[in-house]
Design an enzyme around this catalytic site. Sequence first.
Site, PDB file in Angstrom:
ATOM      1  N   THR C  44      -7.658  -9.244 -17.723  1.00 41.48           N
ATOM      2  CA  THR C  44      -9.004  -8.927 -18.200  1.00 41.48           C
ATOM      3  C   THR C  44      -9.258  -7.417 -18.131  1.00 41.48           C
ATOM      4  O   THR C  44      -9.852  -6.830 -19.039  1.00 41.48           O
ATOM      5  CB  THR C  44     -10.040  -9.687 -17.347  1.00 41.48           C
ATOM      6  OG1 THR C  44      -9.800 -11.085 -17.496  1.00 41.48           O
ATOM      7  CG2 THR C  44     -11.451  -9.361 -17.784  1.00 41.48           C
ATOM      8  N   HIS C  47      -7.614  -5.930 -21.026  1.00 44.72           N
ATOM      9  CA  HIS C  47      -8.372  -6.140 -22.268  1.00 44.72           C
ATOM     10  C   HIS C  47      -9.505  -5.117 -22.388  1.00 44.72           C
ATOM     11  O   HIS C  47      -9.780  -4.610 -23.471  1.00 44.72           O
ATOM     12  CB  HIS C  47      -8.961  -7.560 -22.316  1.00 44.72           C
ATOM     13  CG  HIS C  47      -7.935  -8.635 -22.415  1.00 44.72           C
ATOM     14  ND1 HIS C  47      -6.878  -8.587 -23.280  1.00 44.72           N
ATOM     15  CD2 HIS C  47      -7.796  -9.808 -21.742  1.00 44.72           C
ATOM     16  CE1 HIS C  47      -6.137  -9.678 -23.149  1.00 44.72           C
ATOM     17  NE2 HIS C  47      -6.672 -10.423 -22.218  1.00 44.72           N
ATOM     18  N   HIS C  67     -12.156  -6.278 -10.741  1.00 47.05           N
ATOM     19  CA  HIS C  67     -12.871  -7.365 -10.049  1.00 47.05           C
ATOM     20  C   HIS C  67     -12.076  -7.980  -8.898  1.00 47.05           C
ATOM     21  O   HIS C  67     -12.661  -8.571  -8.003  1.00 47.05           O
ATOM     22  CB  HIS C  67     -13.299  -8.434 -11.040  1.00 47.05           C
ATOM     23  CG  HIS C  67     -12.179  -9.012 -11.841  1.00 47.05           C
ATOM     24  ND1 HIS C  67     -11.630  -8.381 -12.927  1.00 47.05           N
ATOM     25  CD2 HIS C  67     -11.493 -10.168 -11.706  1.00 47.05           C
ATOM     26  CE1 HIS C  67     -10.663  -9.114 -13.440  1.00 47.05           C
ATOM     27  NE2 HIS C  67     -10.548 -10.201 -12.716  1.00 47.05           N
ATOM     28  N   GLU C  68     -10.746  -7.864  -8.893  1.00 46.70           N
ATOM     29  CA  GLU C  68      -9.967  -8.428  -7.782  1.00 46.70           C
ATOM     30  C   GLU C  68      -9.906  -7.384  -6.673  1.00 46.70           C
ATOM     31  O   GLU C  68      -9.491  -6.257  -6.912  1.00 46.70           O
ATOM     32  CB  GLU C  68      -8.548  -8.744  -8.248  1.00 46.70           C
ATOM     33  CG  GLU C  68      -8.470  -9.663  -9.457  1.00 46.70           C
ATOM     34  CD  GLU C  68      -7.037  -9.856  -9.961  1.00 46.70           C
ATOM     35  OE1 GLU C  68      -6.112  -9.329  -9.320  1.00 46.70           O
ATOM     36  OE2 GLU C  68      -6.862 -10.512 -10.994  1.00 46.70           O
ATOM     37  N   CYS C  97     -25.953 -18.501 -11.493  1.00 44.62           N
ATOM     38  CA  CYS C  97     -27.414 -18.434 -11.625  1.00 44.62           C
ATOM     39  C   CYS C  97     -28.140 -19.175 -10.509  1.00 44.62           C
ATOM     40  O   CYS C  97     -29.315 -18.919 -10.267  1.00 44.62           O
ATOM     41  CB  CYS C  97     -27.833 -18.983 -12.995  1.00 44.62           C
ATOM     42  SG  CYS C  97     -27.965 -20.785 -13.084  1.00 44.62           S
ATOM     43  N   ILE C 291      -9.673 -25.700 -17.149  1.00 43.59           N
ATOM     44  CA  ILE C 291      -9.893 -25.126 -15.804  1.00 43.59           C
ATOM     45  C   ILE C 291     -10.456 -23.727 -15.970  1.00 43.59           C
ATOM     46  O   ILE C 291      -9.917 -22.920 -16.726  1.00 43.59           O
ATOM     47  CB  ILE C 291      -8.573 -25.038 -15.017  1.00 43.59           C
ATOM     48  CG1 ILE C 291      -7.849 -26.391 -14.983  1.00 43.59           C
ATOM     49  CG2 ILE C 291      -8.826 -24.507 -13.607  1.00 43.59           C
ATOM     50  CD1 ILE C 291      -8.390 -27.388 -14.029  1.00 43.59           C
TER      51      ILE C 291
END
Lengths: 351, 351, 351, 351
Positions: C44, C47, C67-68, C97, C291
């Site tokens: 990601t 990307h 993010h990791e 949320c 998943i």
Amino acid sequence: MPETMRAIRKLAPGPGAQLQQIPIPAVGPRDVLVQVMATSVCGTDYHIYAWDPWAAGRVKPPLTVGHEMAGEVVAVGADVTACKVGDYVSAETHIVCNNCPRCHVGEYHLCERTRILGVDTNGCFAEYVAVPEQNIWINDKDIPWDLQSIQEPLGNAVHTAMAGELTAKSVLVTGCGPIGIMSVPVAKMAGAEVVMAMDVNEYRLGLARELGADLLINPTKEDPVEVVRKQTRGYGVDVVLEMSGNAGAIRQSLKAARNGARVSLLGLPSKPLEIDLAADVIMRGLVLQGITGRKMWQTWYQVRSLYRAGLAERLKPLITHRLPLEQVGTAMELMASAECGKAVLMPGLKA
Amino acid sequence: MPETMRAIRKLAPGPGAQLQQIPIPAVGPRDVLVQVMATSVCGTDYHIYAWDPWAAGRVKPPLTVGHEMAGEVVAVGADVTACKVGDYVSAETHIVCNNCPRCHVGEYHLCERTRILGVDTNGCFAEYVAVPEQNIWINDKDIPWDLQSIQEPLGNAVHTAMAGELTAKSVLVTGCGPIGIMSVPVAKMAGAEVVMAMDVNEYRLGLARELGADLLINPTKEDPVEVVRKQTRGYGVDVVLEMSGNAGAIRQSLKAARNGARVSLLGLPSKPLEIDLAADVIMRGLVLQGITGRKMWQTWYQVRSLYRAGLAERLKPLITHRLPLEQVGTAMELMASAECGKAVLMPGLKA
Amino acid sequence: MPETMRAIRKLAPGPGAQLQQIPIPAVGPRDVLVQVMATSVCGTDYHIYAWDPWAAGRVKPPLTVGHEMAGEVVAVGADVTACKVGDYVSAETHIVCNNCPRCHVGEYHLCERTRILGVDTNGCFAEYVAVPEQNIWINDKDIPWDLQSIQEPLGNAVHTAMAGELTAKSVLVTGCGPIGIMSVPVAKMAGAEVVMAMDVNEYRLGLARELGADLLINPTKEDPVEVVRKQTRGYGVDVVLEMSGNAGAIRQSLKAARNGARVSLLGLPSKPLEIDLAADVIMRGLVLQGITGRKMWQTWYQVRSLYRAGLAERLKPLITHRLPLEQVGTAMELMASAECGKAVLMPGLKA
Amino acid sequence: MPETMRAIRKLAPGPGAQLQQIPIPAVGPRDVLVQVMATSVCGTDYHIYAWDPWAAGRVKPPLTVGHEMAGEVVAVGADVTACKVGDYVSAETHIVCNNCPRCHVGEYHLCERTRILGVDTNGCFAEYVAVPEQNIWINDKDIPWDLQSIQEPLGNAVHTAMAGELTAKSVLVTGCGPIGIMSVPVAKMAGAEVVMAMDVNEYRLGLARELGADLLINPTKEDPVEVVRKQTRGYGVDVVLEMSGNAGAIRQSLKAARNGARVSLLGLPSKPLEIDLAADVIMRGLVLQGITGRKMWQTWYQVRSLYRAGLAERLKPLITHRLPLEQVGTAMELMASAECGKAVLMPGLKA
């Protein structure tokens, strides 16, 4: 092929058993005749040998004893399609009715009219045994005969252990008889985070250690609930595999379980026992599963796959004694002493 | 809004309770203030009122009693986002820690550090009650207040009944207190083939019949195991919902269950009891599930959906008494007599 | 503590990213400030770096990427109770949320309004990152920082692999990117009978072998359906873990699956693909599971337990590159080349 | 007993079928001879009658057509124990191999070597049919013959509907052929909150309404995704029962499903179709289940229990036509027109 064979026979009510020369069993159209290469000794065999109240109430002599076995198919009935002469096989020992709702939905292990090989029909402490085709399981040929033979009790261990998730779980095995010990490497292979094994017998705890237990608990020396809680940051264990049938162990295992734990019960208590259902089960959301027999044939497939994945090798230390048929008495003494793993009778061994 | 309110208070250890005028509860940043429109009476309330050993060991007076309720939100704390003034709401009564493994994986009903509204904190036998935002459930507005209020015990019934399959199953409900009775229409709506209801109290068996039971069993008049076996062609029942906590009923229910049956246990035995685990559970492959509380919020969603599908209408006959707050003593006498369904206090009713 | 920090920033639409000195993030009352010790690079991130159509449609620069991560808590907001300064932590990257039915029933990973750290909010390719308390996971302190960091994608692998049974099953992993490779030792530790790994890239097949794959399949060199069928006596594989998102691989995996197999799909196809639902799915009773993300927090608990049981050690060869923050460009080139396992940025490394 | 019987025969490749007088089938040692009282017409029968490409590739004339049936046992082979002369029976139409892993573990409906009655062996559009003992199901005698006959397709509906939870769920049935319509009352009886039925045919939507559908959707008149989303507060439906095999309906059903929904697929698309797996399945965590046949015998037990609980009564309007064997052509025209529910041939009716 000879006409007669040696067999260990219970000839009349009462303790003991005798080696006899008897005719080789007849083979019906859907039966399979197996030359027995290995036949392992179970607690049930000992109960029959010692003629305890359960045996006295159930067994009708004369009977050839024994139910755990492996051997080679030497003859098949006319309608048999499931195996052929030369196959290496073991037997599922529960002979089911095929005609009740449990059988109809494939839950054969829950059949109400189950008869057991070597208990209700002639068994396999003998050179040959006849088994219904429906009970035949074909083995991989590269597995040693003794390890082929113990698949039936191993199936109990696998059925119990795999009645829920094991991977990434903490597991407590209460009772280190052979089936309890077998469940240790099964849980380890399934990726349990930690496997704790509990027994009062140090010899058997040692075997559990050898087969992979991470933590041993002797309840005569320490409080098992405290040990388990400490190991699990106070919350209790995810999974209990109850293999002892001991009332105290059962009650301790409930208290050692975390809220919502699975408690799979295989060990048979000898009489009713008191349980604090409200505090130990209901308010804590435990699930208690009664386990009996092996699923036909899911459990046997699981055993085969686990053997291929390395379980056969791991179980080798469990087989502590290999004896000729004639030494069944020695095998029974070993059972009584509990200073053994699994004893296996090998009809081919010289006495 | 007034500054004080009427509330039923347990002021000191010992039996009884008193109506007092006390300040309306303060509302913290994540709390919700609810004007109570209906608050139903539970066995737990009666235990506290009567001051039985359990209550004496747990409850710390002074305390406003009561936990089942429905009402309208009249104020919310600064950080509240889950509801708004004017919503009609009920409360999940288990206040959980949010910080243990069970909470972390969403099994809040199994939190080890649960506190209970009206037991460990001030409850809702009052004109107003403050509830943590996390415990608020928003109701459909077209449901009568009394039926909104009983969703908490109904959630126990739904959690128990829906802990496994019901559709096309035979079901035995042991114990026809309000929660047992509620489970009858739940099982019927879920498509059970047959629902049998068992109790010693004919009044409550009558209510079970009114709510849909197909077969009533009074164990003082007939052998329940025999009745159930006969109804199930000898095999036993697929599902037991144990709502009595009675030792005899529990033992009978195990014997009435078919091999492999599910036995979901909600009723709390008052003390340990003897069970024949070997014959009644293990050899027959039963699964015993301890059930506690309600799943947050799966159970509440199920209750809502069942209400919409017709359960609200079906439950109406269960609410046998609606009383003003002042008549809490009458409600408690009704509980003691067992000659009632569900009694609901309505703070808006004139005394 | 300093007032500013280095961070990798996407400043405007288009390829590339820049190292900037920016203020350390503010910490709200329920936020946690983490000093980043390791932050691993995901597809990601690539990307976003390369600015592909997905990124162009979703990401709103300026943004700190990444993010990791793993790091040490250096400050907590006033209302934080889930962790404390000094804890070693990682982040669940899905910010949910809390207010939809999926969140209400604990299926947070299925929240419709999920925002993602480093995609929709400022991320962790930086010296510090602010994370909502609800997204913090406390790590065991004895795990190396890089292995702490990769728990987020490992969670994808564990979620996929453990979405059904693995023990005693045959398993096919299609796609040996880092998550695919991670799933190999997970399946092995869970007791799979055999794990087959498929990819067109020999380097990554080599890594899969190093991490435990029993059989490697390169579909450019052999027919994967034939290989799998041969390995499984003609019946097909029990479990498919689809990690490639490649249309051809997906179709082959369906054909390689046995009747009734589980096919767990994690890899994201870049566009719609044609499937022969009748022949390959319906008539053969396959189950296809989509998943996404990780279960909060079941998956993280599973990862922790597997780490303790030895997975951390097994994964070490997967981390092929450790780079200072400045060399993010090198990391991205590695991603593009696919000649790497997992690349980890270590803000503490000298450039 | 006569020596010959009337039977509907496919004598050669090509459209049509013929009424012939042929010998009553021979009965092997494990076969059961049934006098056919009712035999319902399935889409498969129509495919064979019309000789579509599937039929041309599979069916080997000459063949007696038909597989759904009910009748009375008039003779049994020497080894038969499962039923006796005089029993009212139906047939499970999948004749399985008994010797593959799926059969071994009781998943007979997934047997790779299944043959089908009336497709691969002589069927039941005849006065008598011979059925293997293993395929015989004994019916309750108080069920009308036509309702006994349709249990086979009803079993498809029940297998599909009960492949997951229904109670308290929202359900969408796509495709209102007879099996789709049957699934409506099944879902209603299982306690679904709401059942929506979708089809392009108003006649069949009317039947769905008559059998209990809460909401009808005609995709030629309104956007089904919008309708379903609106009905489910925007989140989408919990359960899809896909009975159409139509590519558009399948894609719409995925978009109409909520995150994490179950989509059970029974309808067979006539060719491969394009699916947006990433957006519609993977990122939203859907579960797609291929459904084939009926579980032996769980599904048949469920059908029996549902009949007893009232389903037989509810299904009566579905049987719109009862015809003598001679009018098989009329039955086939009805199938082609889709202006019918279920058509049943009654060999006892006068032509």
